[in-house]
Design a protein around this motif. Structure first.
Motif, PDB file in Angstrom:
ATOM      1  N   ASP A   6       3.590   1.935   8.375  1.00  0.00           N
ATOM      2  CA  ASP A   6       3.471   1.145   7.150  1.00  0.00           C
ATOM      3  C   ASP A   6       2.055   1.281   6.590  1.00  0.00           C
ATOM      4  O   ASP A   6       1.069   1.135   7.300  1.00  0.00           O
ATOM      5  N   THR A   7       1.985   1.585   5.311  1.00  0.00           N
ATOM      6  CA  THR A   7       0.690   1.776   4.651  1.00  0.00           C
ATOM      7  C   THR A   7       0.081   0.457   4.182  1.00  0.00           C
ATOM      8  O   THR A   7      -0.962   0.449   3.561  1.00  0.00           O
ATOM      9  N   GLY A   8       0.783  -0.633   4.455  1.00  0.00           N
ATOM     10  CA  GLY A   8       0.254  -1.938   4.073  1.00  0.00           C
ATOM     11  C   GLY A   8       0.949  -2.560   2.882  1.00  0.00           C
ATOM     12  O   GLY A   8       0.841  -3.752   2.653  1.00  0.00           O
ATOM     13  N   ASP A   9       1.670  -1.753   2.107  1.00  0.00           N
ATOM     14  CA  ASP A   9       2.352  -2.302   0.934  1.00  0.00           C
ATOM     15  C   ASP A   9       3.855  -2.474   1.159  1.00  0.00           C
ATOM     16  O   ASP A   9       4.573  -2.910   0.273  1.00  0.00           O
ATOM     17  N   GLY A  10       4.357  -2.105   2.357  1.00  0.00           N
ATOM     18  CA  GLY A  10       5.776  -2.286   2.666  1.00  0.00           C
ATOM     19  C   GLY A  10       6.689  -1.210   2.111  1.00  0.00           C
ATOM     20  O   GLY A  10       7.898  -1.285   2.241  1.00  0.00           O
ATOM     21  N   ASN A  11       6.122  -0.178   1.490  1.00  0.00           N
ATOM     22  CA  ASN A  11       6.921   0.904   0.927  1.00  0.00           C
ATOM     23  C   ASN A  11       7.223   1.925   2.022  1.00  0.00           C
ATOM     24  O   ASN A  11       6.339   2.337   2.764  1.00  0.00           O
TER      25      ASN A  11
ATOM     26  N   ASP B 256       5.493   4.536  -5.330  1.00  0.00           N
ATOM     27  CA  ASP B 256       4.304   3.679  -5.406  1.00  0.00           C
ATOM     28  C   ASP B 256       4.645   2.209  -5.618  1.00  0.00           C
ATOM     29  O   ASP B 256       3.757   1.403  -5.870  1.00  0.00           O
ATOM     30  N   THR B 257       5.920   1.851  -5.529  1.00  0.00           N
ATOM     31  CA  THR B 257       6.340   0.470  -5.729  1.00  0.00           C
ATOM     32  C   THR B 257       6.190  -0.306  -4.419  1.00  0.00           C
ATOM     33  O   THR B 257       6.842   0.039  -3.428  1.00  0.00           O
ATOM     34  N   PRO B 258       5.348  -1.324  -4.409  1.00  0.00           N
ATOM     35  CA  PRO B 258       5.173  -2.101  -3.172  1.00  0.00           C
ATOM     36  C   PRO B 258       6.492  -2.735  -2.724  1.00  0.00           C
ATOM     37  O   PRO B 258       7.246  -3.277  -3.531  1.00  0.00           O
ATOM     38  N   GLY B 259       6.777  -2.615  -1.440  1.00  0.00           N
ATOM     39  CA  GLY B 259       7.963  -3.237  -0.870  1.00  0.00           C
ATOM     40  C   GLY B 259       9.249  -2.456  -1.035  1.00  0.00           C
ATOM     41  O   GLY B 259      10.288  -2.866  -0.532  1.00  0.00           O
ATOM     42  N   TYR B 260       9.207  -1.315  -1.734  1.00  0.00           N
ATOM     43  CA  TYR B 260      10.437  -0.532  -1.942  1.00  0.00           C
ATOM     44  C   TYR B 260      10.823   0.176  -0.655  1.00  0.00           C
ATOM     45  O   TYR B 260       9.986   0.772   0.014  1.00  0.00           O
TER      46      TYR B 260
END
Length: 137
Positions: free
Chosen positions: A90-95, A34-38
């Protein structure tokens, strides 16, 4: 006659080291789902195995702060950690973590680790038996 543990134990100590480090990476991927961009990471087993074998032949080195400390090392280096290509959009958060994939890979890695542990245990039993028969003869 000296026993060569490298020949006696084979590749199993190397594979166990790689599998344990892969378990850490996969667990980190799951923890950061759940960490954005990970970006999900994994280990290239072939590269890691070559690195483990070459570090064993050349010897591992660590920085020692005191001359009485033991020298050694067990962490693999040399670009064996790679980013995984995402299976989903991509779900929009880059994870890029897919928890289902990570869990499956973690279970598979765990089974492979257990297999190497069983092989290594068998090798030690064989060495123990050979040493025992040498002492009785």
């Amino acid at each position: 006659m000296a026993i060569s543990f490298d020949k006696a134990l084979g590749v199993h100590p190397h594979t166990m080291l790689i599998r344990s480090q892969r378990a850490e990476l996969l667990a980190s991927n799951i923890a950061n789902a759940d960490t954005p961009g990970y970006k999900a990471k994994d280990i290239d087993f072939g590269q890691a195995f070559k690195a483990a074998k070459s570090s064993q032949q050349s010897g591992n080195s660590m920085v020692r702060t005191n001359e009485n400390h033991l020298s050694g090392g067990s962490k693999l280096t040399g670009g064996v950690e790679l980013f995984r290509n995402p299976n989903q959009t991509d779900t929009g958060d880059g994870n890029s973590v897919d928890v289902q994939v990570e869990r499956n890979l973690y279970v598979q890695n765990s089974l492979e680790y257990q297999a190497s542990l069983r092989f290594l245990s068998g090798k030690f039993k064989g060495l123990k038996k050979a040493i025992g028969s040498q002492g009785q003869g």
